[in-house]
Design a protein around this motif. Structure first.
Motif, PDB file in Angstrom:
ATOM      1  N   LEU A 268       2.812  -1.826  12.031  1.00 16.46           N
ATOM      2  CA  LEU A 268       3.571  -1.696   9.855  1.00 16.46           C
ATOM      3  C   LEU A 268       4.816  -1.194  10.139  1.00 16.46           C
ATOM      4  CD1 LEU A 268      -0.186  -1.351   9.008  1.00 16.46           C
ATOM      5  CD2 LEU A 268       1.261  -3.187   8.205  1.00 16.46           C
ATOM      6  N   GLY A 269       5.745  -1.101   8.800  1.00 14.24           N
ATOM      7  CA  GLY A 269       6.921  -0.782   8.921  1.00 14.24           C
ATOM      8  C   GLY A 269       6.524   0.057   7.082  1.00 14.24           C
ATOM      9  N   ILE A 270       7.327   1.072   7.542  1.00 15.65           N
ATOM     10  CA  ILE A 270       6.917   2.090   6.659  1.00 15.65           C
ATOM     11  C   ILE A 270       7.802   2.995   6.320  1.00 15.65           C
ATOM     12  CG2 ILE A 270       6.921   5.270   7.024  1.00 15.65           C
ATOM     13  CD1 ILE A 270       4.020   3.847   7.777  1.00 15.65           C
ATOM     14  N   HIS A 271       7.718   3.690   4.577  1.00 17.12           N
ATOM     15  CA  HIS A 271       8.993   3.927   4.035  1.00 17.12           C
ATOM     16  C   HIS A 271       9.211   5.304   3.418  1.00 17.12           C
ATOM     17  CE1 HIS A 271      11.964   4.067   0.690  1.00 17.12           C
ATOM     18  NE2 HIS A 271      12.552   3.037   0.737  1.00 17.12           N
TER      19      HIS A 271
ATOM     20  N   MET B 104       0.765  -1.309   0.199  1.00 15.35           N
ATOM     21  CA  MET B 104       0.263   0.357   0.370  1.00 15.35           C
ATOM     22  C   MET B 104       0.815   1.148  -0.180  1.00 15.35           C
ATOM     23  SD  MET B 104      -2.737   0.995   3.237  1.00 15.35           S
ATOM     24  CE  MET B 104      -4.373   0.671   2.725  1.00 15.35           C
ATOM     25  N   ILE B 105       0.179   2.780  -0.277  1.00 15.75           N
ATOM     26  CA  ILE B 105       0.912   3.662  -1.503  1.00 15.75           C
ATOM     27  C   ILE B 105       0.376   4.688  -0.002  1.00 15.75           C
ATOM     28  CG2 ILE B 105       3.090   2.788  -1.799  1.00 15.75           C
ATOM     29  CD1 ILE B 105       2.037   4.741  -4.310  1.00 15.75           C
ATOM     30  N   ILE B 106       0.945   5.257   0.489  1.00 14.52           N
ATOM     31  CA  ILE B 106       0.102   6.268   0.599  1.00 14.52           C
ATOM     32  C   ILE B 106       0.509   7.909  -0.120  1.00 14.52           C
ATOM     33  CG2 ILE B 106      -0.563   8.027   2.993  1.00 14.52           C
ATOM     34  CD1 ILE B 106      -1.153   5.482   4.625  1.00 14.52           C
ATOM     35  N   VAL B 107      -0.467   8.496  -1.599  1.00 14.66           N
ATOM     36  CA  VAL B 107       0.470   9.656  -1.292  1.00 14.66           C
ATOM     37  C   VAL B 107      -0.261  10.598  -0.863  1.00 14.66           C
ATOM     38  CG1 VAL B 107       0.501  11.119  -3.666  1.00 14.66           C
ATOM     39  CG2 VAL B 107       0.221   8.479  -3.521  1.00 14.66           C
ATOM     40  N   MET B 108       0.890  11.502   0.180  1.00 15.91           N
ATOM     41  CA  MET B 108       0.370  12.918   0.926  1.00 15.91           C
ATOM     42  C   MET B 108       0.509  14.027   0.070  1.00 15.91           C
ATOM     43  SD  MET B 108       0.542  11.891   3.964  1.00 15.91           S
ATOM     44  CE  MET B 108       0.479  12.915   4.937  1.00 15.91           C
ATOM     45  N   ASN B 109      -0.292  14.635  -0.181  1.00 18.04           N
ATOM     46  CA  ASN B 109      -0.226  16.790  -0.457  1.00 18.04           C
ATOM     47  C   ASN B 109       1.535  16.838  -0.816  1.00 18.04           C
ATOM     48  OD1 ASN B 109       0.056  19.463  -1.299  1.00 18.04           O
ATOM     49  ND2 ASN B 109      -1.864  18.969  -0.920  1.00 18.04           N
TER      50      ASN B 109
ATOM     51  N   ILE C 143       4.480   7.657   1.428  1.00 11.47           N
ATOM     52  CA  ILE C 143       4.016   6.324   2.732  1.00 11.47           C
ATOM     53  C   ILE C 143       4.428   5.448   2.352  1.00 11.47           C
ATOM     54  CG2 ILE C 143       4.060   6.138   4.731  1.00 11.47           C
ATOM     55  CD1 ILE C 143       3.094   8.991   5.110  1.00 11.47           C
ATOM     56  N   GLY C 144       4.910   4.659   2.174  1.00 11.08           N
ATOM     57  CA  GLY C 144       4.950   3.314   1.458  1.00 11.08           C
ATOM     58  C   GLY C 144       5.270   1.969   3.050  1.00 11.08           C
TER      59      GLY C 144
END
Ligand code: PEP
Ligand code: MN
Length: 337
Positions: free
Chosen positions: A26-29, A1-6, A39-40
């Protein structure tokens, strides 16, 4: 999952999303550039509620990643990875050329070849000290003595050295003495070796396995990256097909595929891909035109007497001619050499 931030989100907004995910184990990249902030998310994300995440300030989009590789995925990191090895760059708009003999054979041999490839514009010296040979009766390499000779050649020319590791036995020596550690095609899925290399601080050149799919190859890169080392360089070196006129078949389309799917640099080895000296130049040129980030070429001062891979090694004077053409093609592709 990826979170596209502004892209204009605040540090605090990123922190809140991070905390939410880390709280779920969960791990964060985090990957941040001038025009993006991504944010991966690493781990089991199936149960994560995307709608809840979308309610966090600063979150633009939440996307599922289909591929099993995450850290190697371009969705996790849109910018090309550029690896700096003592000032010699690999990836992005740089072209790296690794040249040298298949095997280190003697001090005179490696120093003479190192000097000539440097003069022609190579940016790295390659040479095998530990050799994975098909036959146990063939020359197996000078092993630790070969490493010492590579160090002498590095001192004489200033070229960083690339050499193959075959097992975890000498991993500390490799980490201390070698500039780029090569994992050969036969070890691409030696997962224990990959995990251990993931704990080192040196860039890893990961060759594609003899019959590995692109996804399997990227998963091997993921093993190294997941263990903590994100400096991975991929090397397409030909795959096994039904064709027997050449040693292997160079998979040229793997270059644009990998560059689309991953941010990691990908270089091409036309020597092992073809098995014949006369195919090295055309395949090297094709590789640059297909977008490769570099080349690995076997060069020998006396190919007839080489202790390994003489039939596919080019002479120093041919290497110079190849480099003159590669320079022109690199410019057309907007790459610095
Ligand atoms: C080599 O680079 O000498 C070598 C053995 O390559 P590969 O692992 O691609 O066969
Ligand atoms: Mn070889």
């Amino acid at each position: 999952m990826i979170i596209v931030m502004n892209p204009k989100c605040s540090e605090d907004e990123v922190l809140k999303v991070k905390r939410e995910l880390e709280g779920k184990g969960l791990g964060i990249h985090l990957s941040q550039g001038e025009t993006f902030c991504i944010i991966g998310v690493l781990g089991e994300t199936r149960a994560i509620d995307s709608n809840k995440l979308l309610r966090f300030q600063g979150v633009d989009k939440v996307l599922k990643v289909e591929e099993p590789y995450k850290k190697a995925n371009r969705l996790f990191k849109p910018e090309d990875t550029v690896i700096d090895v003592k000032g010699s760059l690999i990836g992005g708009n740089n072209l790296a050329v690794m040249a040298g003999p298949c095997s280190v054979e003697s001090e005179e041999q490696i120093i003479e070849i190192a000097k000539s490839v440097k003069e022609s514009g190579a940016t790295f010296l390659r040479g095998g000290a530990f050799k994975p040979r098909t036959s146990p009766y063939s020359f197996q390499g000078l092993e630790l003595e070969g490493l010492e000779l590579l160090k002498k050649a590095r001192k004489a020319t200033g070229l960083p050295i690339v050499t193959e590791i075959m097992s975890t036995d000498y991993i500390d020596v490799f980490e201390r003495d070698v500039d780029v550690i090569q994992v050969g095609a036969r070890n691409m899925q030696n997962f224990d070796l990959l995990k251990q290399l993931g704990k080192t601080s040196k860039p890893i050149l990961l060759k594609r396995g003899l019959s590995a799919t692109i996804e399997e190859w990227l998963m091997s890169a993921e093993y190294i990256m997941a263990a903590g080392n994100e400096n991975v360089i991929l090397c397409e070196r030909g795959i096994r097909t039904f064709e027997t006129y050449t040693r292997n078949t160079l998979d040229l389309s793997a270059i644009p595929v990998v560059k689309r799917k991953s941010h990691l640099p990908v270089i091409v080895d036309p020597s092992h891909a073809s098995g014949y000296w006369y195919l090295v130049e055309p395949l090297a040129k094709a590789a640059i035109s297909a977008g490769a980030d570099g080349l690995m070429i076997e060069v020998h001062n006396n190919p007839q007497c080489a202790l390994s891979d003489g039939q596919q090694s080019i002479k120093p004077e041919s290497f110079k001619r190849v480099m003159d053409k590669v320079r022109i093609l690199a410019e057309m592709e907007g790459k610095k050499l």
